[in-house]
Design a protein around this motif. Sequence first.
Motif, short mmCIF file in Angstrom:
data_model
loop_
_atom_site.label_atom_id
_atom_site.label_comp_id
_atom_site.label_asym_id
_atom_site.label_seq_id
_atom_site.Cartn_x
_atom_site.Cartn_y
_atom_site.Cartn_z
N GLN A 95 0.82 -1.21 0.00
CA GLN A 95 0.00 0.00 0.00
C GLN A 95 0.86 1.26 0.00
O GLN A 95 0.53 2.24 -0.68
N ALA A 96 1.96 1.23 0.75
CA ALA A 96 2.86 2.39 0.76
C ALA A 96 3.48 2.59 -0.62
O ALA A 96 3.63 3.72 -1.10
N GLN A 97 3.83 1.49 -1.29
CA GLN A 97 4.40 1.58 -2.62
C GLN A 97 3.36 2.12 -3.60
O GLN A 97 3.69 2.93 -4.48
N ILE A 98 2.12 1.70 -3.47
CA ILE A 98 1.05 2.19 -4.33
C ILE A 98 0.87 3.70 -4.14
O ILE A 98 0.73 4.45 -5.11
N ARG A 99 0.87 4.16 -2.86
CA ARG A 99 0.74 5.59 -2.60
C ARG A 99 1.90 6.36 -3.22
O ARG A 99 1.71 7.43 -3.80
N TYR A 100 3.11 5.81 -3.11
CA TYR A 100 4.28 6.48 -3.70
C TYR A 100 4.14 6.57 -5.21
O TYR A 100 4.40 7.61 -5.80
N GLU A 101 3.73 5.49 -5.87
CA GLU A 101 3.57 5.49 -7.32
C GLU A 101 2.46 6.46 -7.75
O GLU A 101 2.59 7.15 -8.76
N GLU A 102 1.36 6.51 -6.98
CA GLU A 102 0.29 7.45 -7.32
C GLU A 102 0.77 8.89 -7.18
O GLU A 102 0.42 9.74 -8.01
N ASP A 103 1.55 9.17 -6.13
CA ASP A 103 2.11 10.52 -5.98
C ASP A 103 3.04 10.86 -7.14
O ASP A 103 3.03 11.98 -7.64
N THR A 104 3.84 9.89 -7.56
CA THR A 104 4.73 10.11 -8.69
C THR A 104 3.94 10.39 -9.96
O THR A 104 4.28 11.29 -10.74
N ILE A 105 2.88 9.63 -10.18
CA ILE A 105 2.03 9.84 -11.36
C ILE A 105 1.39 11.23 -11.32
O ILE A 105 1.35 11.94 -12.33
#
Length: 125
Positions: free
Chosen positions: A38-48
Motif C-alpha cells: 500500500q505504501a508503494q502504491i501511494r508512492y507510485e500514485e504521488d509520482t504519477i
Amino acid sequence: MFRTSDIVLIAVMVSAAALTYKTKREAEEQLAAVHKIQAQIRYEEDTIDLLKADWSLLTQPSRLQKLAEIYKSQLELEPVSARQIIGLDELPAKPVTIEDLSSQRLGGMADSGDKDPVVTGGIVQ
C-alpha cells in the motif's frame, strides 16, 4: 499421577497453542506485506500525479507560444511552412541500374569478371 488421557490432552493443547502462534505470526507477516504494498502504491500514485502536473505545465499553450517566440527571435529560426513537408509518394525515386542489382545479390562480386565466384556453404568466395 498423570493418566494417559491427561498427557494426550496436554499434547493437544500445546500443539494447538503452537499452531495458533504460527498462524498469528504468518498473519502479521502478510499484514506487513500488505502495508508495504500500500505504501508503494501511494508512492507510485504521488509520482504519477507529479508527472501529470509537470506535463500540464510543459504543454500550456502560452508557454509553448513563448518558447516559439524565443526560438524565432534569439535563434533566428523560421517556422516550417506547409510547402516544406511532403509525403513519401512525392519523393523522387532513385533510378536503379543493373549493376546495382547484381552487386547487391552477389555481395559486391559482380565487378570481378575475370573469375567465377565459388560458393561454399552459402558464402560467396
